[in-house]
Design a protein around this motif. Structure first.
Motif, PDB file in Angstrom:
ATOM      1  N   PHE A  53       0.875  -1.167   0.000  1.00  0.00           N
ATOM      2  CA  PHE A  53       0.000   0.000   0.000  1.00  0.00           C
ATOM      3  C   PHE A  53       0.913   1.219   0.000  1.00  0.00           C
ATOM      4  CE2 PHE A  53      -2.251   3.332   2.467  1.00  0.00           C
ATOM      5  CZ  PHE A  53      -3.167   3.654   1.472  1.00  0.00           C
ATOM      6  N   PRO A  54       0.802   2.070  -1.029  1.00  0.00           N
ATOM      7  CA  PRO A  54       1.785   3.140  -1.210  1.00  0.00           C
ATOM      8  C   PRO A  54       1.244   4.566  -1.039  1.00  0.00           C
ATOM      9  CG  PRO A  54       0.889   2.505  -3.331  1.00  0.00           C
ATOM     10  CD  PRO A  54       0.041   1.850  -2.270  1.00  0.00           C
ATOM     11  N   PRO A  55       0.912   4.980   0.181  1.00  0.00           N
ATOM     12  CA  PRO A  55       0.388   6.345   0.340  1.00  0.00           C
ATOM     13  C   PRO A  55       1.474   7.403   0.208  1.00  0.00           C
ATOM     14  CG  PRO A  55       0.710   5.355   2.484  1.00  0.00           C
ATOM     15  CD  PRO A  55       1.017   4.287   1.465  1.00  0.00           C
ATOM     16  N   GLU A  56       1.073   8.569  -0.286  1.00  0.00           N
ATOM     17  CA  GLU A  56       1.950   9.727  -0.210  1.00  0.00           C
ATOM     18  C   GLU A  56       1.633  10.407   1.119  1.00  0.00           C
ATOM     19  OE1 GLU A  56       2.287  12.225  -3.947  1.00  0.00           O
ATOM     20  OE2 GLU A  56       0.774  10.759  -4.514  1.00  0.00           O
ATOM     21  N   ASN A 110       0.987  13.075   2.402  1.00  0.00           N
ATOM     22  CA  ASN A 110       0.650  14.481   2.190  1.00  0.00           C
ATOM     23  C   ASN A 110      -0.786  14.783   2.598  1.00  0.00           C
ATOM     24  OD1 ASN A 110      -0.728  13.194   0.192  1.00  0.00           O
ATOM     25  ND2 ASN A 110       0.172  14.308  -1.513  1.00  0.00           N
ATOM     26  N   HIS A 151      -8.473   8.627   3.532  1.00  0.00           N
ATOM     27  CA  HIS A 151      -9.930   8.698   3.484  1.00  0.00           C
ATOM     28  C   HIS A 151     -10.500   7.337   3.091  1.00  0.00           C
ATOM     29  CE1 HIS A 151      -9.343   8.925  -0.812  1.00  0.00           C
ATOM     30  NE2 HIS A 151      -8.782  10.134  -0.756  1.00  0.00           N
ATOM     31  N   GLY A 201     -11.662   6.274   0.443  1.00  0.00           N
ATOM     32  CA  GLY A 201     -11.156   5.762  -0.833  1.00  0.00           C
ATOM     33  C   GLY A 201      -9.892   4.951  -0.617  1.00  0.00           C
ATOM     34  N   HIS A 202      -9.014   5.464   0.246  1.00  0.00           N
ATOM     35  CA  HIS A 202      -7.803   4.713   0.566  1.00  0.00           C
ATOM     36  C   HIS A 202      -8.145   3.371   1.217  1.00  0.00           C
ATOM     37  CE1 HIS A 202      -6.056   8.908   0.549  1.00  0.00           C
ATOM     38  NE2 HIS A 202      -5.334   8.283  -0.349  1.00  0.00           N
ATOM     39  N   ALA A 252      -8.386   0.745  -1.241  1.00  0.00           N
ATOM     40  CA  ALA A 252      -7.082   0.259  -1.701  1.00  0.00           C
ATOM     41  C   ALA A 252      -6.423  -0.602  -0.615  1.00  0.00           C
ATOM     42  CB  ALA A 252      -6.189   1.433  -2.080  1.00  0.00           C
ATOM     43  N   THR A 300      -5.221   2.484  -8.753  1.00  0.00           N
ATOM     44  CA  THR A 300      -6.481   2.956  -9.326  1.00  0.00           C
ATOM     45  C   THR A 300      -6.330   3.247 -10.823  1.00  0.00           C
ATOM     46  OG1 THR A 300      -5.880   4.951  -8.119  1.00  0.00           O
ATOM     47  CG2 THR A 300      -7.734   3.720  -7.301  1.00  0.00           C
ATOM     48  N   ARG A 318     -11.715   3.697  -8.663  1.00  0.00           N
ATOM     49  CA  ARG A 318     -11.644   4.448  -7.417  1.00  0.00           C
ATOM     50  C   ARG A 318     -12.958   4.371  -6.677  1.00  0.00           C
ATOM     51  NH1 ARG A 318      -7.487   8.241  -7.520  1.00  0.00           N
ATOM     52  NH2 ARG A 318      -8.305   9.404  -5.764  1.00  0.00           N
ATOM     53  N   LEU A 319     -12.903   4.619  -5.395  1.00  0.00           N
ATOM     54  CA  LEU A 319     -14.119   4.794  -4.627  1.00  0.00           C
ATOM     55  C   LEU A 319     -14.440   6.285  -4.624  1.00  0.00           C
ATOM     56  CD1 LEU A 319     -14.682   3.307  -1.079  1.00  0.00           C
ATOM     57  CD2 LEU A 319     -15.456   5.562  -1.679  1.00  0.00           C
ATOM     58  N   LYS A 341      -7.548  14.719  -1.832  1.00  0.00           N
ATOM     59  CA  LYS A 341      -6.816  15.162  -0.649  1.00  0.00           C
ATOM     60  C   LYS A 341      -6.619  16.673  -0.656  1.00  0.00           C
ATOM     61  CE  LYS A 341      -3.514  11.897  -0.688  1.00  0.00           C
ATOM     62  NZ  LYS A 341      -2.221  11.264  -0.377  1.00  0.00           N
TER      63      LYS A 341
HETATM   64  P1  ATP Z   1      -2.637  12.324  -4.418  1.00  0.00           P
HETATM   65  O1  ATP Z   1      -3.428  13.157  -5.344  1.00  0.00           O
HETATM   66  O2  ATP Z   1      -2.018  13.075  -3.310  1.00  0.00           O
HETATM   67  O3  ATP Z   1      -1.734  11.332  -5.101  1.00  0.00           O
HETATM   68  P2  ATP Z   1      -4.140   9.970  -3.761  1.00  0.00           P
HETATM   69  O4  ATP Z   1      -5.578   9.963  -3.369  1.00  0.00           O
HETATM   70  O5  ATP Z   1      -3.707   9.297  -4.999  1.00  0.00           O
HETATM   71  O6  ATP Z   1      -3.746  11.482  -3.711  1.00  0.00           O
HETATM   72  P3  ATP Z   1      -2.146   8.405  -2.389  1.00  0.00           P
HETATM   73  O7  ATP Z   1      -1.600   8.607  -1.044  1.00  0.00           O
HETATM   74  O8  ATP Z   1      -1.245   8.512  -3.552  1.00  0.00           O
HETATM   75  O9  ATP Z   1      -3.344   9.421  -2.533  1.00  0.00           O
HETATM   76  O10 ATP Z   1      -2.925   7.039  -2.442  1.00  0.00           O
HETATM   77  C1  ATP Z   1      -2.411   5.835  -1.986  1.00  0.00           C
HETATM   78  C2  ATP Z   1      -3.112   4.706  -2.662  1.00  0.00           C
HETATM   79  O11 ATP Z   1      -4.517   4.793  -2.444  1.00  0.00           O
HETATM   80  C3  ATP Z   1      -2.905   4.732  -4.162  1.00  0.00           C
HETATM   81  O12 ATP Z   1      -2.576   3.417  -4.586  1.00  0.00           O
HETATM   82  C4  ATP Z   1      -4.222   5.142  -4.718  1.00  0.00           C
HETATM   83  O13 ATP Z   1      -4.469   4.526  -5.956  1.00  0.00           O
HETATM   84  C5  ATP Z   1      -5.217   4.672  -3.655  1.00  0.00           C
HETATM   85  N1  ATP Z   1      -6.399   5.537  -3.648  1.00  0.00           N
HETATM   86  C6  ATP Z   1      -6.416   6.864  -3.484  1.00  0.00           C
HETATM   87  N2  ATP Z   1      -7.673   7.344  -3.583  1.00  0.00           N
HETATM   88  C7  ATP Z   1      -8.476   6.273  -3.823  1.00  0.00           C
HETATM   89  C8  ATP Z   1      -9.877   6.094  -4.026  1.00  0.00           C
HETATM   90  N3  ATP Z   1     -10.705   7.128  -4.002  1.00  0.00           N
HETATM   91  N4  ATP Z   1     -10.340   4.845  -4.237  1.00  0.00           N
HETATM   92  C9  ATP Z   1      -9.506   3.801  -4.236  1.00  0.00           C
HETATM   93  N5  ATP Z   1      -8.184   3.892  -4.059  1.00  0.00           N
HETATM   94  C10 ATP Z   1      -7.659   5.105  -3.851  1.00  0.00           C
END
Ligand code: ATP
Ligand code: MG
Length: 563
Positions: free
Chosen positions: A37-40, A42, A46, A48-49, A52, A236, A267-268, A277
């Motif tokens: 699981f690769p969050p940024e 920043n 939420h 949506g995450h 994932a 996504t 995406r969700l 974000k």
């Molecule tokens: P940013 O615009 O800052 O990149 P992001 O929503 O893509 O925002 P990340 O921290 O990069 O945030 O997300 C981490 C993981 O969560 C990624 O693999 C991304 O695909 C997934 N993810 C983010 N938003 C959603 C969503 N709404 N539904 C499903 N997966 C999501």
């Protein structure tokens, strides 16, 4: 109406499970399943995450593999340890563990640098002295090929020299970038010599000021997967068009047959909310909400504070499933999931949000009875509790009408109701203030109708919740509604979602009255206030000054009470 549950049965196997099983059956990767699981870091996670996370950790769990937590921390300007900490807390709250595999893209900055240098040496990367606008303009359009940069054919020596000097801090931010040398005419815009390194002088939250150049996300992400031995890189749909680029990098990097396989899913998105974000951060910064964990936010910490359970979030994610089609998911399905969960586990209590005094005129002022009341009619194992009953009570203002319409089965002059777990009472009169408002309702009770009494089974049409005035505790109750009144607040071109803010998304009620068993309730404890809704104790709550958040309203109140 059909329950959402029967409309939306999760499919037996989604396309990602099928893909993984196929890889396993073909013996790929020596039978390993390794996801990440690769969050940024920043912003806060939420819902949506959560979709994932459930997939990344879920697939690893299901196939006996591993899932890494990897922070893709390639942008020091937007990142912060506050976010790192909150992300870890939220993943654990959802019930997943990365064990000792907590990684950072910044762990690989050295390897990525070496790879970039090797690309330069192979004539596959070059330093471009043009500014971002020029580079972006030269990229062309989807129907027109790009224009080659005048720096595209620089010598290897010059490129290496400049790249090293970029990292030594000799040049200003934005004055030079390193680009991959791929194909300026590619139909895929991402392949038109993408920028892979930029100069940034902001210190990094982990590497300090060691680096003056930072890899772009697109240059780091796929390679980090490769370094970590990831077999299935689930992301996504918007990354589908990036895949050829990621593959190109891996082609230059790999030394054997292994490569991570990227699979994209939808995406969700939720109705009546924003999910980006950046937009969520704006709501926090501009104090439109009280913080990242405001219970109206779709963040995991917001949902938690609102009273959502990890099980309900996971159940919701299960219900919506994984497909290749973008859609907006109905927030009422999320509400269904939490209702279903809390119905099973939340103890029932009495809480009166807008109190109206009731005086039982034929009940002694010197007596308090302890009524034994079931904690959860859905499950006898929850036991019973004692609720004090006395001459002066509070009921809900809504539960009394002086001049009721036909079929008003609650309290009204001359009418009888049952007080849940206690007696049947009959309204004999009212006291009003100078403004003509009812301030007290006078009733008589029928002593034979107490549970176990000879008339306990006597039928009346309505049953009300109540609290004893002398024993009740004061509480503040925060009623939440959708933050936006538009179904898709981000879906309007040229209109800021904030144009659609719901002015009634938070209503604070003070002077609410709850039963004394709640004196010891702790933040995040969850209850059903019978006939009113599901509530959760807020972090602001203190003994003597209880604060509750309404998680979600009840459905079908009357059907449930009159069984
Ligand atoms: P940013 O615009 O800052 O990149 P992001 O929503 O893509 O925002 P990340 O921290 O990069 O945030 O997300 C981490 C993981 O969560 C990624 O693999 C991304 O695909 C997934 N993810 C983010 N938003 C959603 C969503 N709404 N539904 C499903 N997966 C999501
Ligand atoms: Mg992202």
């Amino acid at each position: 109406m059909k329950e959402p549950e029967s409309i939306l049965k999760p499919e037996s196997q989604h396309f990602i499970e099928q893909a993984i099983e196929k890889d396993l059956s073909e013996g790929k990767n020596g039978g390993r399943v390794h996801t990440r699981f690769p969050p940024e870091p920043n912003g806060y996670l939420h819902i949506g995450h959560a979709k994932a996370i459930c997939l990344d950790f879920g697939m690893a769990e299901q196939y006996g593999g591993k899932c890494n937590l990897r922070f893709d921390d390639t942008n020091p300007i937007k990142e912060d340890v506050e976010y790192v900490d909150s992300i870890k807390e939220d993943i654990q709250w959802l019930g997943f563990t990365w064990e000792d595999r907590e990684f950072y893209a910044s762990d690989y900055f050295g390897k990525l640098w070496d790879f970039a240098v090797s690309l330069i040496k192979r004539g596959l990367a070059y330093v471009d002295d043009q500014d971002a606008d020029t580079i972006s303009w030269q990229k062309g359009t989807t129907t027109q090929p790009g224009i080659a940069s005048p720096f595209r054919d620089r010598s290897t020596e010059e490129n290496l020299d400049l790249f090293y000097r970029m990292n030594e801090g000799e040049f200003e931010e934005g004055s030079r970038v390193l680009r991959a040398r791929i194909d300026m005419a590619s139909p895929n815009m991402h392949m038109r010599d993408p920028i892979i390194y930029r100069i940034l002088k902001t210190p990094h939250h982990r590497t300090g000021s060691k680096w003056k150049v930072y890899p772009m996300y697109d240059f780091a992400h796929g390679q980090c997967d490769y370094f970590e031995g990831i077999t299935h890189s689930l992301c996504t749909l918007e990354f589908e068009v990036h895949r050829p680029l990621y593959d190109w990098f891996i082609d230059q990097l790999k030394t054997d047959d292994y490569r991570p396989r990227q699979i994209e899913f939808n995406r969700l998105n939720l109705t009546y909310t924003v999910m980006s974000k950046r937009k969520l951060l704006e709501l926090v910064k501009d104090k439109v909400v009280r913080g990242w964990d405001d219970p109206r936010m779709p963040t995991l910490c917001g949902l938690r504070r609102r009273g959502y359970t990890p099980e309900s979030v996971r159940r919701f994610v299960d219900l919506i499933g994984y497909t290749k089609v973008e859609a907006i998911n109905d927030v009422s399905l999320l509400e269904f999931a939490i209702r279903e969960d809390l119905n099973k586990r939340a103890p029932r209590v009495f809480g009166v949000l807008r109190p109206l005094k009731v005086i039982i005129t034929n009940y002694s002022g010197n007596v308090t009875e302890e009524m034994k009341i079931e904690n959860n009619p859905e499950d006898e194992n929850h036991g019973r509790r004692l609720v004090p009953f006395s001459r002066e009570l509070f009921i809900e203002q809504d539960d009394f009408m002086e001049n009721p319409p036909h079929k008003f089965f609650r309290l009204a002059p001359g009418q009888e109701v049952r007080l849940k777990g206690a007696y049947i009472i009959k309204c004999t009169g009212v006291i009003k203030n100078d403004a003509g408002e009812v301030t007290e309702v006078h009733c008589t009770y029928d002593p034979e109708t107490r549970s176990g009494g000879p008339q306990a089974g006597r039928k009346v049409k309505g049953t009300l919740h109540w609290v004893s005035a002398a024993h009740a505790l004061d509480a503040e109750v925060r009623l939440y509604d959708r933050l936006f009144s538009d179904e898709d607040p981000s879906g309007h071109k040229d209109t800021d979602p904030r144009e659609f803010l719901n002015p009634d998304s938070l209503i604070i009620l003070t002077g609410c009255k709850v039963e004394p068993s709640l004196a010891e309730a702790k933040p995040l404890d969850k209850f059903q206030f019978q006939r009113v809704g599901y509530f959760c104790v807020d972090y602001d709550s203190r003994p003597g000054n209880l604060v509750f958040n309404r998680t979600v309203g009840l459905k079908d109140t009357w059907a449930r009470m009159n069984r």
